[in-house]
Motif scaffolding. Structure first.
Motif, PDB file in Angstrom:
ATOM      1  N   LYS A  65      -4.289   5.751  -8.694  1.00 21.16           N
ATOM      2  CA  LYS A  65      -5.270   5.911  -7.616  1.00 21.16           C
ATOM      3  C   LYS A  65      -6.112   4.645  -7.474  1.00 21.16           C
ATOM      4  O   LYS A  65      -6.356   4.182  -6.353  1.00 21.16           O
ATOM      5  N   ASN A  66      -6.538   4.068  -8.596  1.00 16.91           N
ATOM      6  CA  ASN A  66      -7.320   2.833  -8.546  1.00 16.91           C
ATOM      7  C   ASN A  66      -6.513   1.679  -7.950  1.00 16.91           C
ATOM      8  O   ASN A  66      -7.037   0.903  -7.147  1.00 16.91           O
ATOM      9  N   GLU A  80       0.838  -1.206   0.000  1.00 22.46           N
ATOM     10  CA  GLU A  80       0.000   0.000   0.000  1.00 22.46           C
ATOM     11  C   GLU A  80       0.874   1.258   0.000  1.00 22.46           C
ATOM     12  O   GLU A  80       0.587   2.223  -0.714  1.00 22.46           O
ATOM     13  N   ARG A 127      -5.528  -0.693  -0.719  1.00 24.28           N
ATOM     14  CA  ARG A 127      -6.057  -0.252   0.585  1.00 24.28           C
ATOM     15  C   ARG A 127      -7.154  -1.218   1.051  1.00 24.28           C
ATOM     16  O   ARG A 127      -7.245  -1.535   2.238  1.00 24.28           O
ATOM     17  N   GLN A 128      -7.981  -1.673   0.115  1.00 25.45           N
ATOM     18  CA  GLN A 128      -9.024  -2.644   0.453  1.00 25.45           C
ATOM     19  C   GLN A 128      -8.409  -3.951   0.957  1.00 25.45           C
ATOM     20  O   GLN A 128      -8.925  -4.562   1.899  1.00 25.45           O
ATOM     21  N   CYS A 188       2.264   1.794  -3.420  1.00 23.55           N
ATOM     22  CA  CYS A 188       1.207   2.316  -4.304  1.00 23.55           C
ATOM     23  C   CYS A 188       0.943   3.797  -4.022  1.00 23.55           C
ATOM     24  O   CYS A 188       0.754   4.586  -4.951  1.00 23.55           O
ATOM     25  N   LYS A 202      -7.275  -3.416   4.521  1.00 19.68           N
ATOM     26  CA  LYS A 202      -8.422  -3.396   5.431  1.00 19.68           C
ATOM     27  C   LYS A 202      -8.975  -4.803   5.645  1.00 19.68           C
ATOM     28  O   LYS A 202      -9.372  -5.156   6.761  1.00 19.68           O
ATOM     29  N   GLU A 256      -5.027   8.532 -12.427  1.00 25.57           N
ATOM     30  CA  GLU A 256      -6.255   7.760 -12.208  1.00 25.57           C
ATOM     31  C   GLU A 256      -5.938   6.274 -12.031  1.00 25.57           C
ATOM     32  O   GLU A 256      -6.493   5.611 -11.151  1.00 25.57           O
ATOM     33  N   TRP A 287      -4.000   1.971  -5.855  1.00 25.67           N
ATOM     34  CA  TRP A 287      -3.842   2.253  -4.423  1.00 25.67           C
ATOM     35  C   TRP A 287      -5.124   1.914  -3.667  1.00 25.67           C
ATOM     36  O   TRP A 287      -5.065   1.322  -2.574  1.00 25.67           O
ATOM     37  N   LEU A 288      -6.291   2.274  -4.223  1.00 29.44           N
ATOM     38  CA  LEU A 288      -7.555   1.978  -3.544  1.00 29.44           C
ATOM     39  C   LEU A 288      -7.766   0.472  -3.396  1.00 29.44           C
ATOM     40  O   LEU A 288      -8.220   0.003  -2.344  1.00 29.44           O
ATOM     41  N   LYS A 289      -7.443  -0.287  -4.435  1.00 25.85           N
ATOM     42  CA  LYS A 289      -7.566  -1.750  -4.350  1.00 25.85           C
ATOM     43  C   LYS A 289      -6.622  -2.306  -3.286  1.00 25.85           C
ATOM     44  O   LYS A 289      -6.987  -3.202  -2.523  1.00 25.85           O
TER      45      LYS A 289
END
Length: 147
Positions: free
Chosen positions: A97-98, A17, A104-105, A20, A108, A94, A100-102
């Motif tokens: 960012k996608n 993470e 991050r999931q 990313c 979590k 973009e 990094w968001l994946k």
């Protein structure tokens, strides 16, 4: 799954993470640099057009006019190239960012799994402790002299 394994997975996913997030920052910085370059080229072109206008009022020969015109065309070409680079940088932002968001999931999800495992361990420890206290109380009751 053992806690040590979950901790290892969590550390690995957190490191991913962070990588990313770093890539996203780099992409955002590059995008911003291209925005600034585009603005700089546009400002310079505007300034050059003002100079041309001022010189035209005083009168200029065709060679000088051709020189100004050719340079403005070069600035337009540079502007188009920077604009293309800016669009590519924006697409990279973009995409980063996608990603990094994946990631991050994933972090979590592993954190949630780890928390559930910790709660399960705590419940088991509480049950074992209660069982031990119950056993002690039973032994004390059995050993108590009869009255």
């Amino acid at each position: 799954m053992a806690m040590k394994q979950l901790d290892t997975i969590l550390k690995y996913e957190q490191d991913n993470e962070q990588r990313c997030a770093d890539q996203l920052k780099v992409a955002e910085n590059e995008y911003q640099q291209n925005v600034n370059r585009l603005q700089g080229v546009a400002d310079y072109r505007l300034e050059y057009m003002k100079r041309l206008s001022q010189r035209a009022e005083q009168g200029l020969d065709s060679a000088t006019y051709s020189h100004y015109h050719a340079f403005i065309a070069k600035l337009d070409t540079a502007s188009a190239q920077v604009e293309l680079a800016m669009r590519q940088a924006k697409a990279l932002v973009e995409q980063s960012k996608n990603i990094w968001l994946k990631q991050r999931q994933k972090v979590k999800a592993v954190e949630l799994l780890r928390d559930k495992r910790l709660k399960k361990i705590a419940v088991a420890e509480d049950k074992a402790e209660q069982k031990m206290f119950d056993e002690i109380a039973t032994q004390q009751y059995i050993r108590r002299p009869s009255r």
